[in-house]
Design a protein around this motif. Structure first.
Motif, PDB file in Angstrom:
ATOM      1  N   VAL A   7       0.848  -1.196   0.000  1.00  0.00           N
ATOM      2  CA  VAL A   7       0.000   0.000   0.000  1.00  0.00           C
ATOM      3  C   VAL A   7       0.884   1.246   0.000  1.00  0.00           C
ATOM      4  O   VAL A   7       1.901   1.295   0.707  1.00  0.00           O
ATOM      5  N   ALA A   8       0.501   2.248  -0.808  1.00  0.00           N
ATOM      6  CA  ALA A   8       1.179   3.550  -0.753  1.00  0.00           C
ATOM      7  C   ALA A   8       0.209   4.576  -0.204  1.00  0.00           C
ATOM      8  O   ALA A   8      -0.944   4.647  -0.640  1.00  0.00           O
ATOM      9  N   LEU A   9       0.675   5.368   0.762  1.00  0.00           N
ATOM     10  CA  LEU A   9      -0.092   6.525   1.234  1.00  0.00           C
ATOM     11  C   LEU A   9       0.523   7.744   0.567  1.00  0.00           C
ATOM     12  O   LEU A   9       1.728   7.986   0.710  1.00  0.00           O
ATOM     13  N   ASP A  10      -0.291   8.491  -0.177  1.00  0.00           N
ATOM     14  CA  ASP A  10       0.203   9.660  -0.927  1.00  0.00           C
ATOM     15  C   ASP A  10      -0.479  10.896  -0.337  1.00  0.00           C
ATOM     16  O   ASP A  10      -1.618  11.215  -0.682  1.00  0.00           O
ATOM     17  N   GLN A  11       0.236  11.561   0.564  1.00  0.00           N
ATOM     18  CA  GLN A  11      -0.352  12.695   1.274  1.00  0.00           C
ATOM     19  C   GLN A  11       0.021  13.977   0.519  1.00  0.00           C
ATOM     20  O   GLN A  11       1.129  14.513   0.675  1.00  0.00           O
ATOM     21  N   GLY A  12      -0.898  14.490  -0.295  1.00  0.00           N
ATOM     22  CA  GLY A  12      -0.624  15.658  -1.147  1.00  0.00           C
ATOM     23  C   GLY A  12      -1.129  16.958  -0.554  1.00  0.00           C
ATOM     24  O   GLY A  12      -1.734  16.972   0.528  1.00  0.00           O
ATOM     25  N   THR A  13      -0.923  18.041  -1.277  1.00  0.00           N
ATOM     26  CA  THR A  13      -1.283  19.369  -0.776  1.00  0.00           C
ATOM     27  C   THR A  13      -2.800  19.537  -0.644  1.00  0.00           C
ATOM     28  O   THR A  13      -3.267  20.227   0.259  1.00  0.00           O
ATOM     29  N   THR A  14      -3.550  18.932  -1.543  1.00  0.00           N
ATOM     30  CA  THR A  14      -4.997  19.136  -1.487  1.00  0.00           C
ATOM     31  C   THR A  14      -5.777  17.871  -1.117  1.00  0.00           C
ATOM     32  O   THR A  14      -6.946  17.963  -0.785  1.00  0.00           O
ATOM     33  N   SER A  15      -5.143  16.701  -1.207  1.00  0.00           N
ATOM     34  CA  SER A  15      -5.879  15.487  -0.844  1.00  0.00           C
ATOM     35  C   SER A  15      -4.938  14.400  -0.342  1.00  0.00           C
ATOM     36  O   SER A  15      -3.726  14.444  -0.593  1.00  0.00           O
ATOM     37  N   GLY A 251       9.566   6.299  -8.896  1.00  0.00           N
ATOM     38  CA  GLY A 251       8.453   5.543  -9.495  1.00  0.00           C
ATOM     39  C   GLY A 251       8.572   5.463 -11.011  1.00  0.00           C
ATOM     40  O   GLY A 251       8.133   4.495 -11.630  1.00  0.00           O
ATOM     41  N   GLN A 252       9.171   6.491 -11.621  1.00  0.00           N
ATOM     42  CA  GLN A 252       9.408   6.481 -13.077  1.00  0.00           C
ATOM     43  C   GLN A 252      10.697   5.722 -13.398  1.00  0.00           C
ATOM     44  O   GLN A 252      11.137   5.694 -14.543  1.00  0.00           O
ATOM     45  N   LEU A 253      11.329   5.188 -12.360  1.00  0.00           N
ATOM     46  CA  LEU A 253      12.606   4.476 -12.472  1.00  0.00           C
ATOM     47  C   LEU A 253      13.701   5.336 -13.103  1.00  0.00           C
ATOM     48  O   LEU A 253      14.525   4.850 -13.883  1.00  0.00           O
ATOM     49  N   GLY A 410      -1.466  15.265 -13.313  1.00  0.00           N
ATOM     50  CA  GLY A 410      -2.822  15.397 -13.861  1.00  0.00           C
ATOM     51  C   GLY A 410      -2.900  15.951 -15.274  1.00  0.00           C
ATOM     52  O   GLY A 410      -3.754  15.537 -16.070  1.00  0.00           O
ATOM     53  N   ALA A 411      -2.017  16.907 -15.626  1.00  0.00           N
ATOM     54  CA  ALA A 411      -2.155  17.582 -16.917  1.00  0.00           C
ATOM     55  C   ALA A 411      -1.545  16.808 -18.091  1.00  0.00           C
ATOM     56  O   ALA A 411      -1.696  17.229 -19.249  1.00  0.00           O
ATOM     57  N   VAL A 412      -0.887  15.673 -17.822  1.00  0.00           N
ATOM     58  CA  VAL A 412      -0.254  14.965 -18.944  1.00  0.00           C
ATOM     59  C   VAL A 412      -1.263  14.250 -19.839  1.00  0.00           C
ATOM     60  O   VAL A 412      -0.910  13.769 -20.915  1.00  0.00           O
ATOM     61  N   SER A 413      -2.522  14.217 -19.414  1.00  0.00           N
ATOM     62  CA  SER A 413      -3.534  13.634 -20.310  1.00  0.00           C
ATOM     63  C   SER A 413      -3.802  14.563 -21.490  1.00  0.00           C
ATOM     64  O   SER A 413      -4.446  14.165 -22.464  1.00  0.00           O
ATOM     65  N   VAL A 433       2.390   4.313 -18.998  1.00  0.00           N
ATOM     66  CA  VAL A 433       1.075   3.670 -18.913  1.00  0.00           C
ATOM     67  C   VAL A 433       0.441   4.008 -17.563  1.00  0.00           C
ATOM     68  O   VAL A 433      -0.706   4.436 -17.493  1.00  0.00           O
ATOM     69  N   ILE A 434       1.238   3.830 -16.499  1.00  0.00           N
ATOM     70  CA  ILE A 434       0.723   4.148 -15.155  1.00  0.00           C
ATOM     71  C   ILE A 434       1.215   5.542 -14.801  1.00  0.00           C
ATOM     72  O   ILE A 434       2.427   5.775 -14.678  1.00  0.00           O
ATOM     73  N   THR A 435       0.276   6.485 -14.669  1.00  0.00           N
ATOM     74  CA  THR A 435       0.711   7.858 -14.363  1.00  0.00           C
ATOM     75  C   THR A 435       0.695   8.130 -12.857  1.00  0.00           C
ATOM     76  O   THR A 435       1.039   9.211 -12.417  1.00  0.00           O
ATOM     77  N   GLU A 436       0.314   7.119 -12.054  1.00  0.00           N
ATOM     78  CA  GLU A 436       0.358   7.253 -10.581  1.00  0.00           C
ATOM     79  C   GLU A 436       1.780   6.988 -10.106  1.00  0.00           C
ATOM     80  O   GLU A 436       2.014   6.129  -9.241  1.00  0.00           O
ATOM     81  N   THR A 437       2.731   7.714 -10.658  1.00  0.00           N
ATOM     82  CA  THR A 437       4.124   7.378 -10.388  1.00  0.00           C
ATOM     83  C   THR A 437       4.570   7.780  -8.983  1.00  0.00           C
ATOM     84  O   THR A 437       5.475   7.167  -8.436  1.00  0.00           O
ATOM     85  N   THR A 438       3.924   8.812  -8.417  1.00  0.00           N
ATOM     86  CA  THR A 438       4.315   9.237  -7.064  1.00  0.00           C
ATOM     87  C   THR A 438       4.033   8.117  -6.071  1.00  0.00           C
ATOM     88  O   THR A 438       4.909   7.713  -5.294  1.00  0.00           O
TER      89      THR A 438
END
Ligand SMILES: Nc1ncnc2c1ncn2[C@@H]1O[C@H](COP(=O)(O)OP(=O)(O)O)[C@@H](O)[C@H]1O
Ligand SMILES: O=P(O)(O)OC[C@H](O)CO
Length: 495
Positions: A7-15, A251-253, A410-413, A433-438
């Protein structure tokens, strides 16, 4: 039960987010919760540490409950976090003495001025790799000690603890047993010698911060303790900590020298791994700690753009030109170019490589024929131009001319943005493919620490590219567009 997940916990600025990965590093489930932003005065930003804890712990519990995964099936929990944000709490009660002061908060700029007046700028640069800017934790800690009644006395008696958000979460998860951080987070505090990997006595003294406040520093890939929060009687290892930008790099290796990623979120954060060498920037970039192939300490050059995706939010919320961020792609593609219009989104000053807090935004080159599409296109292009500024500074500092840039956030889409980025920088832009790299970076660190994965080479195939954007405009055209940008920026700096 067999350990099948990390499990990864990703504690960001807004969520706060919690994400489960399986052994193939596929995302099994995601849980996310936003929490309130507190703006007590212009330029001040705070979070309630208890709201952070409540949102993060509930996403973890919800994630496991919803996916039907038992805590005993989880090999480890990794943590990645918004960096620099500062919490001080009572070590007996666990109660914060004040709200968390967020990385964006500018309230301690006068403390930076005092340190500059004491001639500490060069020392800070050399020792920490950072600049004297309120962005970093050290002056935020001093502000709390100096301004919240009784706090300095309690700190001097050894009753209080400081932490960035990783430290705060581990403390809460272990019920007050573990007070720890990792080198990537420590390297954002202004108190950490990035060469010796120790807290720095001279800076602690200059900022009048008692050493007893500070956490232990352990490697980014290690087991720090255990949590009972979601174990239903059992315990889960907490293993793996990294600041969010370094976690995305991992995460992007981008674990070898010369590899770089750019994250396009609210801001843009471009980091290049410089291996074992802490490259000193002479072009306004930061030197920071990153994570290498064997999870050992590497260094990175970092450049930050304050207004990345936030420029698009401004188009939507303040100008009402779009309803949704993704509409920008459609409108920008309706015109062939911006017809000479440039938007410089220096709304909160300019970060790297300019570091001009007094610069303000500008829309230049308007004519009778300028329309909404041109302005929207100029806003997207501005994100790419600012990233090109960072890449140029990085090339000058490191001597590496990048050929490929990995992207996430988010904006890379936005395909238009990605194509324009490739055009204006003349590099191949690689979208994974997986953009949840953080989150993936923290999951990798946690899984590697407990032997769930054996080495980073086992994970290499996970950095699969979904699409590569190739540069497609002539050098002359690229130079012409970029010189227009430079002229527009010069106007905002003059103003
Ligand atoms: N299709 C899009 N085109 C341009 N910008 C976008 C698009 N989708 C999202 N964004 C921008 O990306 C940002 C959200 O990205 P995210 O990675 O979630 O940011 P953060 O982690 O900083 O909150 C917002 O600022 C939003 O305006
Ligand atoms: O929470 P994010 O993704 O906006 O990242 C914030 C950075 O870590 C600030 O340095």
């Amino acid at each position: 039960m067999a350990k099948k997940y990390v499990v990864a916990l990703d504690q960001g600025t807004t969520s706060s987010r919690a994400i489960i990965f399986d052994h193939d590093a596929n995302i099994v489930s995601v849980s996310q919760r936003e929490f309130p932003q507190i703006y007590p005065q212009a330029g001040w930003v705070e979070h309630d540490p208890m709201e952070i804890w409540a949102s993060q712990s509930s996403t973890l519990i919800e994630l496991l409950a919803r996916s039907g995964i038992h805590g005993s099936e989880v090999a480890a929990i990794g943590i990645t976090n918004q960096r620099e944000t500062t919490v001080i709490w009572d070590k007996l009660t666990g109660k914060p003495v004040y709200n968390a002061i967020v990385w964006q908060c500018r309230r301690s700029s006068h403390i930076c001025d005092e340190l500059k007046a004491q001639g500490l700028e060069d020392y800070v640069r050399e020792t920490t790799g950072l600049l004297l800017d309120p962005y970093f934790s050290g002056t935020k800690i001093k502000w709390i000690l100096d301004n919240v009644a009784g706090v300095r006395e309690r700190a001097e008696k050894g009753e209080l603890l400081f932490g960035t958000i990783d430290t705060w979460l581990v403390w809460k998860l272990t019920e007050g047993k573990v007070h720890v951080t990792d080198p990537t987070n420590a390297s954002r505090t202004l108190l950490f010698n990035i060469h010796t990997q120790q807290w720095d006595s001279k800076l602690l003294e200059a900022l009048d911060i008692p050493r007893s406040l500070l956490p232990d520093i352990k490697p980014s890939c290690a087991v720090y303790g255990k949590t009972r929060i979601a174990g239903e009687g059992g315990e889960i290892n907490i293993a793996g900590i990294a600041g969010d930008q370094q976690s995305a790099l991992f995460g992007q290796l981008c674990i070898d020298e010369g590899m770089a990623k750019n994250t396009y979120g609210t801001g843009c954060f471009l980091l290049m791994n410089t291996g074992k060498q802490a490259v000193k920037s002479t072009h306004g970039l930061l030197t920071t700690v990153a994570i290498g192939a064997d999870c050992e300490v590497n260094y990175a050059l970092e450049g930050a753009v304050f207004m990345g995706g936030a420029t698009i939010q401004w188009l939507r919320d303040e100008l009402g030109l779009i309803r949704d961020a993704q509409d920008t792609e459609y409108f920008a593609s309706k015109v062939e170019d911006t017809n000479g219009v440039y938007l410089v989104p220096a709304f909160v000053g300019l970060g790297a490589p300019y570091w001009d807090p007094n610069a303000r935004g500008a829309l230049v080159g308007l004519t009778r024929g300028s329309n909404r599409n041109h302005i929207i296109r100029a806003a997207l292009e501005a994100i790419a131009y600012q990233s090109r500024d960072l890449l140029d500074a990085m090339a000058k500092d490191s001597g590496v001319m990048l050929k490929q840039l990995k992207v996430d956030g988010g904006a890379v889409s936005n395909d238009f943005l990605m194509q324009f980025q490739a055009d204006i920088t003349n590099v191949e832009v690689q979208r994974p493919v997986i953009t949840e790299t953080t989150a993936m970076g923290a999951a990798f660190l946690a899984g590697l620490a407990v032997g769930f994965w054996s080495s980073t080479s086992e994970l290499k195939y996970k950095a699969d590219i979904e699409r590569t954007f190739m540069p497609s405009i002539s050098t002359e055209k690229c130079d012409e567009l970029y010189s227009g940008w430079n002229a527009a920026v010069a106007q905002t700096i003059k103003a």
